[in-house]
Design an enzyme around this catalytic site. Structure first.
Site, PDB file in Angstrom:
ATOM      1  N   GLU A  55       0.871  -1.153   0.000  1.00  0.00           N
ATOM      2  CA  GLU A  55       0.123  -0.007   0.042  1.00  0.00           C
ATOM      3  C   GLU A  55       1.042   1.368  -0.035  1.00  0.00           C
ATOM      4  OE1 GLU A  55      -2.327  -3.522   1.006  1.00  0.00           O
ATOM      5  OE2 GLU A  55      -0.784  -2.521   2.464  1.00  0.00           O
ATOM      6  N   GLU A  56       1.896   1.422  -1.060  1.00  0.00           N
ATOM      7  CA  GLU A  56       2.703   2.521  -0.899  1.00  0.00           C
ATOM      8  C   GLU A  56       1.822   3.706  -1.060  1.00  0.00           C
ATOM      9  OE1 GLU A  56       5.878   2.666  -1.239  1.00  0.00           O
ATOM     10  OE2 GLU A  56       6.661   1.067  -1.843  1.00  0.00           O
TER      11      GLU A  56
END
Length: 215
Positions: A55-56
């Site tokens: 989940e950058e």
């Protein structure tokens, strides 16, 4: 304010970045566009390890909290079609519709419904570039490329997400992996019976194996 409204819409979240230097000297580091430099990069001759977190895009929620109107902007998806593509506006609109279908098939983005935005920003800002780099190395390099994707959703050990983004959010944000690789100011070590400790061991094993053995 150094960033314009258009910059914000284009997800340019810092006014600083690499600049092509106008004079070619011995000290010059960027004599031409990075895309062009990459085609003859010395790094293509060595093995590398490259990757990111699942989940950058959580990192971009900091911007959305300050400018929530961006989520309802009519050009939200159009602005996420890569600007360097040499295509017509009609084609861009077509791609924008596909992005909407991919990330928000049955709903619309909002502060309460931001998961699709997080995934889109993960892909657009981080994983798209990683993917292109991996493909480019595969096409022109004989050196090996090792790819990792880290997904460790901890309630207490993902320090960057907790301290810099929002302690109530879940997921593995940009820079969260650093807590599993290096000691930090929290001096916190998870218990050996936890999945955080197993994740820590796995990450350290992977990185040290690459350094020592090259695989």
């Amino acid at each position: 304010k150094l960033l314009t409204d258009q910059d914000m819409q284009d997800d340019i979240f810092t006014p600083f970045g690499p600049t092509v230097e106008p004079y070619l000297t011995e000290q010059c580091m960027i004599p031409k566009e990075p895309f062009e430099m990459a085609r003859t990069a010395w790094g293509d001759r060595i093995d590398i390890m490259i990757g990111g977190t699942s989940e950058e895009g959580l990192l971009l929620l900091q911007k959305i909290k300050l400018h929530p109107e961006l989520l309802s902007h009519p050009h939200l998806f159009l602005g996420n079609v890569p600007p360097n593509l040499k295509i017509s506006m009609e084609k861009r609109i077509e791609f924008a519709a596909k992005l909407k279908q991919r990330y928000y098939p049955d709903s619309s983005p909002s502060m309460e419904n931001n998961l699709g935005y997080v995934h889109m920003m993960s892909d657009r800002v981080f994983w798209h570039g990683l993917h292109r780099t991996i493909l480019a190395r595969g096409a022109r390099s004989r050196a090996r490329t090792f790819v990792y994707r880290i997904c460790l959703d901890s309630e207490f050990y993902n320090h960057y997400r907790i301290m810099m983004i929002d302690p109530k959010l879940r997921g593995t944000a940009h820079a969260d992996e650093l807590s599993y690789l290096f000691s930090n100011f929290t001096q916190q070590v998870p218990g050996k019976e936890t999945f955080e400790y197993r994740g820590l061991q796995t990450l350290v094993d992977v990185f040290t194996a690459f350094v020592i053995n090259g695989d």
